[in-house]
Enzyme design. Sequence first.
Site, PDB file in Angstrom:
ATOM      1  N   SER A   9       0.855  -1.179   0.000  1.00 36.72           N
ATOM      2  CA  SER A   9       0.000   0.000   0.000  1.00 36.72           C
ATOM      3  C   SER A   9       0.890   1.227   0.000  1.00 36.72           C
ATOM      4  O   SER A   9       2.113   1.111   0.018  1.00 36.72           O
ATOM      5  CB  SER A   9      -0.885   0.008   1.250  1.00 36.72           C
ATOM      6  OG  SER A   9      -0.050   0.240   2.370  1.00 36.72           O
ATOM      7  N   LYS A  10       0.251   2.383   0.012  1.00 37.66           N
ATOM      8  CA  LYS A  10       1.051   3.602  -0.028  1.00 37.66           C
ATOM      9  C   LYS A  10       2.056   3.633   1.124  1.00 37.66           C
ATOM     10  O   LYS A  10       3.181   4.061   0.961  1.00 37.66           O
ATOM     11  CB  LYS A  10       0.141   4.823   0.049  1.00 37.66           C
ATOM     12  CG  LYS A  10      -0.567   5.053  -1.261  1.00 37.66           C
ATOM     13  CD  LYS A  10      -0.741   6.532  -1.552  1.00 37.66           C
ATOM     14  CE  LYS A  10      -1.459   6.707  -2.873  1.00 37.66           C
ATOM     15  NZ  LYS A  10      -2.902   6.552  -2.788  1.00 37.66           N
TER      16      LYS A  10
END
Length: 481
Positions: free
Chosen positions: A246-247
Amino acid sequence: MNQTPVRVRIAPSPTGYLHVGTARTAIANYLFARHYGGRFLIRIEDTDVERSRSELIEPILEALKWLGLDWDEEILYQSQRTEIYNKYVQQLIDTGYAYCSYVTAEELEAARQKALAEKRSFYYRENFIQLPPEEIQRRIDAGAGYAVRLRIPEGETSFDDLVSGRISKKNEDIEDLIIARSDGTPTYNLAVVVDDHEMGITHIIRGNDHISNTFKQMHIYRALDLKIPEFGHVPLILRPDKRKVSKRLGDKDVAEYKKEGILPETMFNYLCLLGWSPKNDREIYTREELIELFDKNNFNSANAVFDEEKLLAFNHAHIQMKSDHELAVMVAPLLVDAGLTTKYWLETRWTYLRQVVAVLKERVKRLSDFVAIGGYFFSFDYKYDEQAAQKHFHPEAAGLLSELADRFEKLETFDKVSIEATLSELADEKGLKKAMLIHPTRLAVSGVSAGPGLYDLLEVLSQPVVVERMRKAVAFINRPG
Ligand code: GLU
């Protein structure tokens, strides 16, 4: 394969960088197009962008170019197409597939809470909140905005996914989705269907986080009476600890890998195999081989793990496939940036740089490793590794280095054959193992105890440099105190 020529696309949102997951999807689409003689297109999904578009889009296009993903037609920008979307929204209202809803956000929220309290699921339908006609008229007269929602019919929605096979969902689990918001802007799902239709997209390959959108989009296709493309939802990319990338967790910008010295060929090869498999044990492929081997029936359905160690192993393999000249071109600016040499110095010693690259490349996993492990090829200003110096720079070594340097200096040809013969001869005369000479010599000329084969190393460094460095080491060993 149907008769229509393949047209695929990648549709990044302008986030300012190319995410690994998007790059992987882009590569899958690119291979799809190139293998089947189709076209690979780009669409920028920039309807929600507030910041300057170019600063958020340019890095994405740069990274796609770096990966070698050349696209075939002009890039489409959603932000320039609002009128087109509105036309389709109007068509859906006119044909009765969509309706205008004057329900306010508060009313909707209250209904949602009620459903929640009653443990009912809440997939909005037109009859969930019924406003009397006079009230609707009052809201219209007061200039209230309205959302446009698509009517979802009863039944079930299914499609044959290229990756996972048949996937179905009951329509009762799909809400009457909003296709235009009360401020008049079209929603993501509407815009995607309109664009994919107008771009003539035949196959949509994207992450499996879009499966729920696909069901919704199929209803828009049907309501507009459009041909539904084929879908393939590639699995998520996981980190080695199996958490989703994810980010915050490891979703790096592809450009960062470039900075770290990963080759675009490596990234292309590695990311390709995260979503797709040639169904054999081989892992290292060129771009051309992957285009040739690609088969739309070989997508992987299991989640893929992004393993940086493995990426480095791939990079090592791809570095070995490059010519010394190609590597020299890539390494030169890194050496200059590191302050080890100058552009001018390298320009006049290109053959030397090629030789350095040739002897080092087997030990390199990243381009930056050439700089990290090869600084001594360009600078005299290195320190001797302390532990190695304690071990190999003993008083006896000083005498041996001095003697060997004298003999090296007298050689008419300084190549690895004559170097090895000279070193062996001295070892034999002294009744020593060759290692007794090899270790101090290596340390003397490079400052470290590991590196390319010693005879190659000395040949590349050249006779005067080797002799000078060996004598400098002798002085170091014999230094007072
Ligand atoms: N903008 C979407 C994304 O970045 C693309 C979705 C699609 O390919 O339809 O995930």
